[in-house]
Design a protein around this motif. Structure first.
Motif, short mmCIF file in Angstrom:
data_model
loop_
_atom_site.label_atom_id
_atom_site.label_comp_id
_atom_site.label_asym_id
_atom_site.label_seq_id
_atom_site.Cartn_x
_atom_site.Cartn_y
_atom_site.Cartn_z
N HIS A 145 -9.58 -8.62 -6.70
CA HIS A 145 -8.87 -8.69 -5.78
C HIS A 145 -8.07 -7.33 -4.88
N LEU A 146 -7.49 -6.88 -5.71
CA LEU A 146 -5.87 -6.16 -4.63
C LEU A 146 -6.16 -4.50 -5.31
N ALA A 147 -7.25 -4.51 -6.20
CA ALA A 147 -7.07 -2.40 -6.62
C ALA A 147 -7.11 -2.11 -5.46
N ALA A 148 -8.50 -2.10 -4.15
CA ALA A 148 -9.07 -1.19 -3.00
C ALA A 148 -7.52 -1.54 -2.91
N ASP A 149 -6.83 -2.22 -2.11
CA ASP A 149 -5.37 -1.92 -1.56
C ASP A 149 -4.64 -1.37 -2.07
N LEU A 150 -4.14 -1.75 -2.67
CA LEU A 150 -3.50 -0.88 -3.80
C LEU A 150 -3.50 0.52 -4.00
N LYS A 151 -4.72 1.31 -3.98
CA LYS A 151 -5.03 2.30 -4.10
C LYS A 151 -4.88 3.09 -2.18
N GLN A 152 -4.95 2.14 -1.43
CA GLN A 152 -5.12 2.42 -0.52
C GLN A 152 -3.83 3.02 0.19
#
Ligand code: SF4
Length: 374
Positions: A145-152
């Motif tokens: 769920h959080l991978a994209a937000d963390l990368k961003q």
């Protein structure tokens, strides 16, 4: 803390000239910034922040259910370091030579708003203007769920714990019936959003999951991910550790080499905890983290800050230094910096060396890994 252009070790704690960096202080002016050194000349380079003492797993070698049951009193929110306090400590540490920040727990992805913290930390720069290396260690349960937000937000790397591909074994180790498939798909998502290559940590415990060593190696060969085998450690005081339950890294490597021939690789940098090996057929890299049989205290550059702001200079510490109280007591950055320098300069830790030499180690209750992060 800064020293002016030409000084050697100043009154502000012992530092190494050779590792000095310079930071600009104005047109044509620069100041030397040197890492903090402990009593063995080890520079402070890595800080691990535990951002929560909670976890949704009950891994038997870390948070056994018998201790961390339904009635376990986890830390109330107001006791936790705020994102601003974590960022302040990180800023001061980075200004003094720290280059890597790792967010751990408990399970760090359970801390509400974690991408916001990552974004605050990713603003930091080393004295010579480089980005700080920000990483997270997670059980993968919320990573999808959080991978994209963390990368961003600026996350550079992620390490995922996965102790077996065999669902029965994995679920008996995490003790909450969490399936392997969900962790594997989270690893794929993290790869897709650009957080790869992913490091995968497998804690090997004899009689529990050591039969899965080769299967894990086979699964991650050729994926680009880096599988690391961690010797079961006597962290904290609740996991019932016994030496006979440890599968040495030498044995792990021998088992793999029988099926998939391997050879050693150079370390990436001094102080790296994992010893690197590669498959002779080019199918990638693995690592072993051998705190029990091949201690790496001599090059340990890590400090840990607990969820409530205590600084620990060793994973096997029995006591820490309360920085939260100082901050909430209104101290200045200079006072925090001086405290940090004093703590690190007087550091003597070498627990794993002593364990290996079977010599008496410090008495007292060791701090739980779920509290100060692995
Ligand atoms: S035992 Fe302590 S000093 Fe040794 S490597 Fe681990 S954290 Fe560092």
């Amino acid at each position: 803390m800064v020293t002016t252009t030409t000084t050697s070790s100043s009154a502000t704690g012992s530092r190494s000239e050779s590792e000095s960096e310079f930071r600009p202080t104005g047109p044509g002016r620069k100041e030397r910034v040197s890492p903090l050194l402990d009593t063995r000349g080890r520079a402070l380079r890595d800080i691990r922040f535990s951002v929560t003492d909670r976890c949704n797993f009950r891994c038997v070698y870390c948070m056994p259910k018998e201790i961390f049951g339904r009635d376990y009193a986890f830390m109330p929110r107001e006791e936790l370091l705020s994102f601003e306090e974590i960022t302040r400590l990180a800023r001061i540490s980075v200004a003094n030579g720290v280059e890597k920040l790792r967010l751990t727990g408990g399970e760090p992805l359970l801390r509400k708003g974690l991408p916001e913290l990552v974004s605050m930390l990713s603003e930091l720069r080393t004295p010579d203007g480089r980005e700080v290396d920000i990483a997270v260690t997670t059980n993968g349960s919320a990573l999808g769920h959080l991978a994209a937000d963390l990368k961003q937000a600026g996350l550079k790397r992620v390490t995922v714990s996965l102790d077996s591909l065999n669902d029965e074994v994995f679920q008996s180790m995490n003790d909450v019936r969490f399936p392997v498939s969900k962790v594997l798909s989270a690893i794929d998502v993290a790869q897709e959003v650009g957080l790869g290559p992913i490091k995968i940590n497998m804690v090997v415990k004899r009689g529990l999951n050591d039969n899965d060593i080769v299967a894990m190696a086979e699964h991650f060969r050729g994926t680009g991910h880096i599988l690391r085998f961690i010797e079961f450690m006597d962290v904290g005081s609740t996991n019932g550790w016994e030496l006979r339950q440890v599968v040495s890294s030498a044995e792990v490597l021998a088992r793999i080499n029988e099926v998939f021939p391997i050879e050693p690789l150079e370390e990436n940098y001094s102080g790296e905890t994992s010893r690197r090996w590669k498959y002779k057929d080019g199918a990638g890299e693995i690592g072993v983290i051998s705190s029990v049989t091949q201690s790496f205290c001599h090059s340990c550059t890590r400090a840990r800050i607990s969820v409530d702001g205590k600084l620990y200079t060793c994973l096997f510490a029995t006591g820490g230094h309360d920085l939260r109280e100082m901050m909430r007591g209104g101290c200045s950055d200079e006072e925090l910096e001086a405290k940090l320098a004093w703590i690190w300069n007087s550091r003597t830790d070498r627990y794993s060396e002593l364990r290996m030499a079977n010599t008496p180690r410090q008495t007292g209750k060791r701090i739980e890994m779920s509290y100060i992060g692995g």
